[in-house]
Design an enzyme around this catalytic site. Structure first.
Site, PDB file in Angstrom:
ATOM      1  N   ASP A 104      53.185 -17.448   0.535  1.00 18.91           N
ATOM      2  CA  ASP A 104      51.722 -17.495   0.650  1.00 18.91           C
ATOM      3  C   ASP A 104      51.203 -18.875   0.283  1.00 18.91           C
ATOM      4  O   ASP A 104      51.845 -19.619  -0.466  1.00 18.91           O
ATOM      5  CB  ASP A 104      51.068 -16.512  -0.326  1.00 18.91           C
ATOM      6  CG  ASP A 104      51.473 -15.087  -0.058  1.00 18.91           C
ATOM      7  OD1 ASP A 104      51.811 -14.774   1.091  1.00 18.91           O
ATOM      8  OD2 ASP A 104      51.461 -14.295  -1.022  1.00 18.91           O
TER       9      ASP A 104
HETATM   10  N1  URA Z   1      55.429 -11.955  -2.103  1.00 17.51           N
HETATM   11  C1  URA Z   1      54.146 -12.352  -2.187  1.00 17.51           C
HETATM   12  O1  URA Z   1      53.279 -11.577  -2.542  1.00 17.51           O
HETATM   13  N2  URA Z   1      53.854 -13.625  -1.865  1.00 17.51           N
HETATM   14  C2  URA Z   1      54.784 -14.539  -1.490  1.00 17.51           C
HETATM   15  O2  URA Z   1      54.452 -15.699  -1.210  1.00 17.51           O
HETATM   16  C3  URA Z   1      56.110 -14.112  -1.412  1.00 17.51           C
HETATM   17  C4  URA Z   1      56.400 -12.808  -1.729  1.00 17.51           C
END
Ligand code: URA
Length: 239
Positions: A104
């Site tokens: 993310d």
């Molecule tokens: N899980 C999440 O919530 N965000 C990420 O970036 C990777 C795994």
């Protein structure tokens, strides 16, 4: 040799085959100047020019495998329509790498980049279930019942999660936890922590299978070693 456009784009390091299909369907791919929007069209590596968004893409001969430390505030994508910082800004363009899976915008940590479409597909295929390890700060201090619920599986958006691991490694007013997941649903760690009532305050991925982020500074990258690649691929290739 004639190959399908999806394969061309993945070998050229533009995207995984699945993402390449999306690029084709969205009208960004052309062969000798003509936009192609059907899947299954082939082009000749000896004479055709395939371009994405008007930029010709050649199939490189050398395979590249990179571990990068993605900072927060950077998008895991190849092309951002709004020209925001992306992980592509950190890797030499001539490598033609693309990200394997995603983190993310507000997550930092280990991201593998490659120009090898087959490798990317193998690593991200749900049936291979490569374990990913995260260090998170969550709000508050989860009680044992919450940790047990996380471990045995929760229901996220109507679908049960597979069993996962979570352990508290430091307590202040909030908890620092180590989480290991074999699934990779969208924002899964965040949603699982939210579901037990302890939203994430910060999230960093520190391992993908046997590959460790280690002391690699934020925004830096390194080539994976032959030994690392071999160990990463071994359990997948034997399936
Ligand atoms: N899980 C999440 O919530 N965000 C990420 O970036 C990777 C795994």
């Amino acid at each position: 040799m004639e190959i399908r456009l999806q394969k061309w784009l993945s070998q050229a390091g533009i995207a995984s085959r699945r993402k390449a299909e999306e690029l084709i369907l969205s009208g960004l791919v052309s062969v000798n100047g003509e936009i192609v929007i059907e899947l299954g069209v082939r082009a000749d590596t000896a004479k055709d020019i395939v371009a994405v968004d008007g930029k010709p893409c050649e199939i490189p001969t050398q395979k590249v495998y990179i571990a990068m430390h993605k900072p927060e505030g950077v998008i895991t994508t190849v092309l951002d329509p709004y020209s925001r910082p992306t992980v592509m800004d950190y890797i030499p363009r001539e490598y033609n790498c693309f990200p394997v899976g995603r983190l993310d915008y507000d997550t930092s940590g280990l991201l593998i980049m490659t120009n090898d479409g087959n490798f990317a597909q193998m690593l991200t295929h749900p049936k291979h279930e490569v374990t990913k390890t995260y260090i998170a700060i969550v709000k508050g201090l989860p009680r044992n019942e919450s940790l047990e619920a996380f471990r045995s599986g929760l229901t996220i958006e109507g679908k049960p999660t597979a069993p996962a691991q979570i352990e508290i490694i430091k307590k202040t007013s909030n908890a620092k936890v180590r989480i290991k997941l074999r699934e990779g649903r969208n924002r899964q760690v965040r949603k699982m922590c939210e579901a037990i009532g302890h939203p994430i305050l910060s999230l960093k991925r520190v391992e993908i299978g046997s590959i460790k982020l280690g002391p690699l500074p934020r925004g830096e990258w390194r080539h994976l070693t032959q030994a690392e690649l071999k160990i990463l691929i071994a359990p997948i290739a034997s399936i």
